[in-house]
Design an enzyme around this catalytic site. Structure first.
Site, PDB file in Angstrom:
ATOM      1  N   LEU A  20     -26.554  16.863   7.074  1.00 41.06           N
ATOM      2  CA  LEU A  20     -25.129  16.819   6.734  1.00 41.06           C
ATOM      3  C   LEU A  20     -24.879  15.352   6.382  1.00 41.06           C
ATOM      4  O   LEU A  20     -24.015  15.282   5.207  1.00 41.06           O
ATOM      5  CB  LEU A  20     -24.334  17.410   7.844  1.00 41.06           C
ATOM      6  CG  LEU A  20     -24.658  18.853   8.165  1.00 41.06           C
ATOM      7  CD1 LEU A  20     -23.429  19.217   9.085  1.00 41.06           C
ATOM      8  CD2 LEU A  20     -24.758  19.679   6.863  1.00 41.06           C
ATOM      9  N   ASP A  21     -25.334  14.589   7.235  1.00 40.92           N
ATOM     10  CA  ASP A  21     -24.861  12.777   6.698  1.00 40.92           C
ATOM     11  C   ASP A  21     -25.447  12.626   5.385  1.00 40.92           C
ATOM     12  O   ASP A  21     -24.893  12.083   4.593  1.00 40.92           O
ATOM     13  CB  ASP A  21     -25.328  11.990   7.793  1.00 40.92           C
ATOM     14  CG  ASP A  21     -24.426  12.102   9.122  1.00 40.92           C
ATOM     15  OD1 ASP A  21     -23.352  12.100   8.945  1.00 40.92           O
ATOM     16  OD2 ASP A  21     -25.036  11.757  10.132  1.00 40.92           O
ATOM     17  N   PHE A  22     -26.973  12.747   5.218  1.00 39.25           N
ATOM     18  CA  PHE A  22     -27.412  12.491   4.097  1.00 39.25           C
ATOM     19  C   PHE A  22     -27.050  13.169   2.764  1.00 39.25           C
ATOM     20  O   PHE A  22     -26.969  12.764   1.738  1.00 39.25           O
ATOM     21  CB  PHE A  22     -29.022  12.720   4.392  1.00 39.25           C
ATOM     22  CG  PHE A  22     -29.668  12.002   5.145  1.00 39.25           C
ATOM     23  CD1 PHE A  22     -29.211  10.577   5.696  1.00 39.25           C
ATOM     24  CD2 PHE A  22     -30.638  12.154   6.050  1.00 39.25           C
ATOM     25  CE1 PHE A  22     -29.542   9.836   6.759  1.00 39.25           C
ATOM     26  CE2 PHE A  22     -31.313  11.454   7.072  1.00 39.25           C
ATOM     27  CZ  PHE A  22     -30.715  10.262   7.405  1.00 39.25           C
TER      28      PHE A  22
ATOM     29  N   GLY B 130     -23.666  12.111   1.968  1.00 44.93           N
ATOM     30  CA  GLY B 130     -24.039  10.832   1.170  1.00 44.93           C
ATOM     31  C   GLY B 130     -24.249  11.074  -0.355  1.00 44.93           C
ATOM     32  O   GLY B 130     -23.870  10.494  -1.142  1.00 44.93           O
TER      33      GLY B 130
ATOM     34  N   GLU C 105     -22.443  14.471  13.092  1.00 45.40           N
ATOM     35  CA  GLU C 105     -23.517  15.517  12.606  1.00 45.40           C
ATOM     36  C   GLU C 105     -23.593  16.827  13.475  1.00 45.40           C
ATOM     37  O   GLU C 105     -23.425  17.794  13.091  1.00 45.40           O
ATOM     38  CB  GLU C 105     -24.846  15.035  12.329  1.00 45.40           C
ATOM     39  CG  GLU C 105     -25.788  15.878  12.114  1.00 45.40           C
ATOM     40  CD  GLU C 105     -26.197  15.935  10.395  1.00 45.40           C
ATOM     41  OE1 GLU C 105     -26.788  16.922  10.042  1.00 45.40           O
ATOM     42  OE2 GLU C 105     -25.576  15.125   9.553  1.00 45.40           O
TER      43      GLU C 105
END
Length: 251
Positions: free
Chosen positions: A167-169, A172, A139
């Site tokens: 960005l990860d979330f 996802g 991230e």
């Protein structure tokens, strides 16, 4: 009342946040998610302190509502078992390093040939195509590379990381939405599909307004700690009993 994805079977080969978050969305909608971990476990298990019974809260938050299994993907028998499971699944979610799934014989072409109804969702750091596609990334690296950090913080301070793993979330979420769209499309066509999402594309999407302003003005947008260069008053102000936010979007 049954949840909307009851009866949908998901195999997750996810680590850290983006892949597990995507599969977690599907799990909360009722899908039966089987999380596959390597013998040493998901790296996020150790991302603490704090810990709860030896496991980080971040890992627990990402992976509730799932079933779990440990497989050694260097063992041909374990890989064969996994391949058999994927042939009977509805969705595969992974955020393995680029090339790993192909090395294991679990790439999208192979698995869609074995299971034409599979929705195959891949999550990357920098995308599936382009000169940087084989590079892994976390991230903070992608926040910096995309320009997102340059838009965060005070004008006179260094670029600042956004304080959550957006960005990860976000990636996802895109992957989960793509998987849902794939399931709907499969209902019409009888065929699965490949879904791709990446942290870089998510970052660029979040910067849409900034890019639009730059294309028109030719000037790099000025960052502001709490406010906007377009709307005034639209920022934080110091008061006698603390900072307040005033956001006036219209007259």
């Amino acid at each position: 009342m049954p949840l909307p994805l009851e009866g949908i079977r998901v195999i997750e080969l996810g680590g850290a946040f983006a892949g597990p978050f995507a599969a977690g969305i599907l799990a909360r909608m009722g899908a039966d998610v089987i999380k596959v971990e390597r013998p040493e476990g998901d790296d996020a298990r150790g991302w603490g302190p704090p810990f709860w019974q030896g496991v980080s809260p971040a890992y627990l938050a990402m992976n509730s509502d799932k079933r779990g299994i440990t497989l050694d993907l260097k063992d041909p028998e374990d890989v064969a078992w996994l391949m058999d499971e994927v042939t009977r699944a509805d969705v595969l979610v992974h955020n393995m390093r680029p090339g790993v799934m192909e090395e294991l014989g679990l790439g999208p072409d192979v698995m869609l040939a074995k299971n034409p109804r599979l929705v195959y969702a891949s999550i990357w750091a920098l995308g599936r195509t382009g000169p940087l596609k084989l590079n892994p990334g976390f991230e903070p690296m992608v926040q910096a590379f995309s320009g997102l950090m340059a838009m965060n913080g005070d004008e006179d301070s260094p670029p600042t990381r956004v304080g959550t793993s957006l960005l990860d979330f976000g990636t996802g979420m895109w992957a989960a939405m793509g998987a849902l769209a794939g399931i709907i499309q499969r209902g019409r066509t009888g065929k699965g599909c490949v879904v791709d999402a990446s942290l870089l594309e998510t970052a660029l999407g979040w910067l849409t307004g900034h890019y639009a302003s730059y294309r028109i003005s030719g000037e790099v947008p000025v960052r502001h700690r709490t406010g906007s260069s377009r709307l005034i008053p639209f920022e934080g102000f110091e008061s006698k009993n603390g900072e307040i936010i005033i956001a006036a979007g219209n007259d």
